[in-house]
Design a protein around this motif. Structure first.
Motif: not given
Length: 112
Positions: A10-13, A16-20
């Motif tokens: 969940i932390v990795i997802v 990635i969402a915040s970077v995108l």
């Protein structure tokens, strides 16, 4: 799957969402202040590109007007009359191909 594996995924997802999201905002000139309010910053190079595109569209519209005028004017009675007069003038400009002295066949016809 254990509880901690799910937390890591969940932390990795989320990362990635915040970077995108940050990448998308940077590409479109959106900035965010300390309170989380987003503002759109218009870049000058985009304005210049938009002005160039508008100038090109205006030029193309002018060319289309000229092409439409050419297509419709060639079929009007006035244009056909101008073309006929122009062809007549051109035929008068070219020297006649008739010889100055009569041909032998013409001499016989003249002597009779």
């Amino acid at each position: 799957m254990s509880f901690w594996t799910a937390v890591v995924i969940i932390v990795i997802v989320g990362a990635i969402a915040s970077v995108l999201k940050a990448r998308y905002n940077a590409q479109h000139g959106i900035t965010e202040d300390m309170m989380g309010n987003q503002t759109l910053n218009v870049r000058e190079d985009r304005n210049e590109a938009a002005e160039a595109a508008q100038a090109e569209v205006a030029e193309l519209k002018e060319r289309i007007k000229v092409l439409e005028r050419i297509a419709t004017d060639a079929n009007s009675a006035d244009a056909q009359e101008r073309a006929r007069i122009s062809a007549e003038i051109e035929s008068l400009r070219t020297p006649d191909q008739t010889p100055a002295s009569p041909t032998p066949a013409n001499k016989e016809d003249l002597s009779e």
